[in-house]
Write a protein that holds these residues in place. Structure first.
Motif: not given
Length: 180
Positions: A67-80
């Motif tokens: 659900d999040y690994l396939k997306l670019p991170k929203d910040t350097e370290h995190y998916w929001y």
């Protein structure tokens, strides 16, 4: 009860989907009098489900790393907003509709009979659009109900109390889960 892993939890998220008044789009018979009171979507779990077959609940499901690994991170370290994205995906898959304005209601935890610990985040969300199309392996019936009508269904333990919390929240009264 023993758990298989004390640090690893199955994470699920559910939605009490709110549709204000008017037509309900229910699968059975049309409502004789449309009213301004909100309706909530409930679904009956398929009889072949391992957990709680044939019980009525609200849509939702498990968060997957994809659900999040396939997306670019929203910040350097995190998916929001990963829970919100998971909930939108699960509702679309299970019942075929779109939701918005997701708000936290409560959380619950359990250890299933197979030893798997689960954390469930219960939310409310507004119905945005779409026709109900049930995912057969998940649910076999649905209904749009008001709070009083929900008492006529065999709801999973705790769901009625969550519905009361949503009613209260919509009236500006916040509360933690309790028996109502």
């Amino acid at each position: 009860m023993e758990t298989n892993n004390r640090d690893l939890h199955e994470v699920a998220i559910t939605a009490i989907i709110v549709k204000d008044g008017g037509s309900t789009g229910a699968s059975s018979e049309p409502q004789p009098n449309s009213s301004p009171e909100p309706k909530y979507l409930i679904t009956r779990r398929s009889l072949n489900k391992k957990r709680f077959p044939g019980m009525w609940t609200v849509p939702g499901g498990k968060m997957e790393a994809s659900d999040y690994l396939k997306l670019p991170k929203d910040t350097e370290h995190y998916w929001y907003n990963v829970l919100e994205q998971t909930l939108r995906r699960e509702v679309k898959e299970e019942v075929g509709i779109d939701i918005d304005n997701i708000e936290y209601i409560t959380s619950l935890a359990t250890v299933h009979t197979d030893g798997s610990p689960s954390l469930v985040i219960a939310c409310m969300a507004d119905y945005v659009g779409g026709e109900i199309k049930l995912q057969a392996e998940e649910n076999d019936q649905f209904a749009w109900v008001n709070l009083e009508e929900s008492k006529n269904y065999q709801l999973l333990d705790g769901i009625y109390d969550e519905l009361v919390m949503v009613e209260n929240k919509r009236k500006g009264k916040k509360s933690e889960w309790q028996r109502f």
